[in-house]
Design an enzyme around this catalytic site. Structure first.
Site, PDB file in Angstrom:
ATOM      1  N   THR A 168      88.357  45.862  -2.842  1.00 54.97           N
ATOM      2  CA  THR A 168      87.911  45.724  -4.219  1.00 54.97           C
ATOM      3  C   THR A 168      87.540  44.279  -4.511  1.00 54.97           C
ATOM      4  O   THR A 168      86.540  44.014  -5.170  1.00 54.97           O
ATOM      5  CB  THR A 168      89.018  46.199  -5.185  1.00 54.97           C
ATOM      6  OG1 THR A 168      89.480  47.452  -4.713  1.00 54.97           O
ATOM      7  CG2 THR A 168      88.477  46.354  -6.576  1.00 54.97           C
TER       8      THR A 168
ATOM      9  N   GLY B 238      79.974  64.070  12.687  1.00 55.45           N
ATOM     10  CA  GLY B 238      79.958  64.558  14.061  1.00 55.45           C
ATOM     11  C   GLY B 238      80.913  65.719  14.253  1.00 55.45           C
ATOM     12  O   GLY B 238      81.920  65.831  13.551  1.00 55.45           O
TER      13      GLY B 238
ATOM     14  N   GLU C 117      80.071  52.288  11.489  1.00 56.13           N
ATOM     15  CA  GLU C 117      81.354  51.610  11.232  1.00 56.13           C
ATOM     16  C   GLU C 117      81.141  50.288  10.512  1.00 56.13           C
ATOM     17  O   GLU C 117      81.803  49.297  10.803  1.00 56.13           O
ATOM     18  CB  GLU C 117      82.122  51.376  12.544  1.00 56.13           C
ATOM     19  CG  GLU C 117      82.244  52.572  13.465  1.00 56.13           C
ATOM     20  CD  GLU C 117      82.941  53.759  12.820  1.00 56.13           C
ATOM     21  OE1 GLU C 117      83.561  53.586  11.754  1.00 56.13           O
ATOM     22  OE2 GLU C 117      82.845  54.865  13.364  1.00 56.13           O
TER      23      GLU C 117
END
Lengths: 484, 484
Positions: A170, A209, A468
């Site tokens: 955050t 996936g 990622e």
């Protein structure tokens, strides 16, 4: 088939094995010592040798024809290979490291890949003891096949709201999770169930996936909506969002394998690479799941009162994302090592033209690797491979050390681990992805051919600068820490 | 299939068509005027509009499923598309420019590609009047299907030994053609035939498009060997090499389509891209071809005496290679234009996160294109596209001007044309190839998806930095001229 070409030999100057022998005999490097120094850690070399023999003996793993296959056949080949790998695991009693080595050597993504990685790990890390007792044996026996479905990968790190990592996220200001995640998990206090619902088309899960065709279960990340307490009876119920939470959901019928009513799933179709993988889209329509679907090691919703609770200070926050990123760094060095190995070998054998400063018209042409314009491209990448190797080792050590500290309640180094893994993931995958292409082009025309080894290497690996955490985005996390 | 997703809409902030309208209404660019300025030359825009309608109406050209096909099916689809394009050519009386536009819009390489390009052009440029009368009508009617087979592409420019371009090549010191080209064409003075023979495995032709499965004829470049004159009878005949020469050869049986005895041909298999193309390998074993096979506009071997002759100063040397390279430069701007168009459009619509310097939690997220880290990657490539456009135009004009001079016997600017086309080919294909990948990554995850338009674009285009002269090699030709 035998024809006149069977007896032909390469021209004198192009005998590969002789050139190798000559080149290698000129090197003073103690090859075996260097190999041990680099790769004997964790038994990598021993494991590679042992498992390679087994893999090579199986015709199903032969790459000869795979580039000719249609995508459906490529998927079926992937399934067959994954099943064989599983049988070999049982037969040879491979441990987890052995299995990873086999996956690396098979060199083809398994359509079951998400089942034993993210699906399994998420239950392990976020499930209550009761949930683990129920789901883990089923997953290990492959009685269920699981996938992992979320909209945005960076949510992986949100083990629980209020954890140090969430705060860091955050602070970094990267996105408003509450709005970013459109899939809703609304608590129905009358029936004591959650209702999964995709209110818009953009709420669709995407890229997941193992889910497009293979899985019957999925880890689903959705925005938890609980009724506002003390609303006056009779008025419309208002809901409060508690942010992203993780659910385990059966999405396909266990007999027909069709998506359950209220669930739409499909394969998103062909991609740049990863042909055997069935990446999915998935949407829900008022789909009811039981109270027990919420993985509740950290956050809980009371079955009777619908009250939300989470531990003040969750004891264990591993940061799956950080672990995945450190694996990506470990992987990058092996990928670039493969690319430079092919390139150095090929350009040592390949002859093109004579040295223009040499005034002769006969004798052997020059090895391509002897040209400065090839050396300035390839040799720095050999050095980069070593740099990636030592960076990956340092990253792995930082991860182990920090994990130990976190286990003992010390979160101080966690932000550093997170930003270091982000920065290194970006740097290493960028170097490896660009390095592969530089090597491929240094091979000239043959780098474009299917036998170069560069086709699937390039197609699969070019996902890495994006997955990622996009390299351009996550680099900023590292910068932020430096500027703090 | 209709299900609950049919009625779903994107979340408010992601309505693509509305965003386009808004973005476009904010631009002051006179779009149609700019389009005319850039592309009305040679009727490009009119032609594109006219032919696109016809192409779009044919289901065979739909790209929807092609990425799922096996390579054999991909080849068959390529054949079917090429045949349809040929029928459309007849039906709509397309001229050569129309046909090129159709090929560009179909956006898939034709397995017949080499037939009407290099095969046809080589006969036109290097055939004698008699040879042209015999072969050209057969080629135009597709009674024969031709390919083009040589070991090294740079030989294309060797229209005849002793031509200015050959001299320039030799000065540049790039390779010893005599040794570099291993395939022999030996004159048999008793039977008045040439004998094609591959003495080694490395003499194999390789990469020859259209030849692996499709063609029954080929242009073959081989080292011309003539018997040493005045050898004492009884002793072994000695041969003298006259360097690379060009032959037209039937290589497959016209009925069975099998390679003729003494010829081995095969498909080299899958490649990085160009799935529908059947690139070949080919070898010969004492394969006899008639005297008339030598394309003899410039160089001749006397049928009876075996005496070699060539014009002292060949009047016309077009430099096929230079023309091909100038086409590659023209092509690069269109390819990069496509990549940046997709990228600018997508990143205008795609929203990710809120501006971190803005202190609010609601309202629309930022368009990806509004991030400086996206702008510094994408906007320079928009500018590069314009630079490529004007460079290509200048290259094309230089080519026309020089060709006129050469036609009138003035060879002075030929070396400059050659080195400029080399330098620009290297620069432009490098910028376009790297630019495509930069754009693809700027799309984030969706850039890896099959629907991005970047998969085949990348796979096919990455051949360009290597073909028709490796970029690292031919750049040196330009440097040499500057340093002269």
């Amino acid at each position: 088939m035998t024809d006149f070409t069977s007896n032909l030999k390469p021209a004198d100057t192009s005998n590969g094995s002789e050139i190798y022998l000559r080149e290698r005999s000129q090197s003073l490097l103690p090859v075996q010592e260097l190999a041990n120094h680099l790769l004997s850690q964790d038994g990598f070399l021993e494991r590679q040798e042992r498992i390679l023999k087994i893999i090579e003996a199986e015709p199903l793993f032969s790459k000869t024809n795979q580039m000719n296959l249609s995508r459906p056949d490529r998927y079926h080949l992937g399934l067959a290979r994954a099943k064989l790998a599983r049988r070999l695991t049982d037969k040879h009693r491979w441990n987890l490291e052995d299995q990873k080595m086999a996956e690396y050597l098979i060199d083809d993504v398994s359509p079951y890949h998400l089942h034993m990685t993210l699906f399994y790990n998420t239950i392990q890390e976020q499930g209550s003891e009761e949930q683990k007792r129920y789901w883990i044996p089923k997953a290990e026996k492959f009685e269920i096949i699981g996938a992992y479905a979320q909209v945005r990968k960076y949510l992986m790190i949100l083990v629980s709201p209020g954890s140090p990592l969430t705060l860091k996220q955050t602070e970094l200001g990267h996105g408003s999770n509450v709005r970013g995640l459109e899939l809703e998990a609304r608590w129905d206090s009358r029936n004591h169930e959650f209702i999964l619902h995709s209110p818009t088309l953009t709420a669709s899960k995407w890229w997941n996936g193992t889910l497009g065709r293979t899985a019957n279960h999925a880890i689903v990340v959705a925005q938890l909506l609980l009724p506002k307490r003390n609303f006056s009876s009779g008025s419309k119920i208002e809901y409060i969002s508690f942010g992203p939470h993780t659910f385990i959901v059966r999405v396909r019928d266990m007999k027909s394998h069709l998506p359950l009513p209220g669930v739409v799933i499909g394969d998103i179709g062909p991609k740049f690479g990863y042909a055997p993988m069935d990446n999915a889209y998935m949407l829900f329509h008022q789909f009811r799941i039981p109270h027990s679907a919420l993985l509740s090691r950290y956050s809980k919703v009371d079955l009777n009162t619908g009250e939300y609770s989470k531990p003040e200070n969750p004891a264990v926050v591993y940061g799956t994302m950080t672990f995945v990123r450190s694996n990506i760094v470990m992987h990058a060095r092996l990928i670039l090592a493969r690319a430079v190995t092919i390139t150095v070998r090929y350009t040592s054998i390949r002859r093109q033209f004579r040295d223009r400063d040499e005034d002769r018209d006969s004798g052997p042409e020059m090895a391509v690797l002897d040209y400065p314009t090839v050396q300035i491209r390839v040799l720095p990448l050999v050095a980069t491979t070593f740099a990636l190797h030592y960076s990956a080792r340092a990253m792995r050590e930082l991860f182990s050390r920090t994990r130990k500290q976190v286990d003992s309640g010390d979160f101080e180094r966690l932000a550093d681990l997170h930003s270091t893994s982000s920065g290194l993931k970006s740097l290493c995958t960028g170097l490896a992805a660009d390095g592969i292409e530089t090597c491929r082009r240094a091979l000239g025309g043959h780098g474009y051919g299917g036998s170069s080894g560069f086709v699937q290497l390039n197609r699969d690996y070019l996902s890495k600068p994006t997955v990622e955490g996009d390299n351009w985005m996550i680099t900023q996390m590292r910068c932020d820490l430096e500027l703090d």
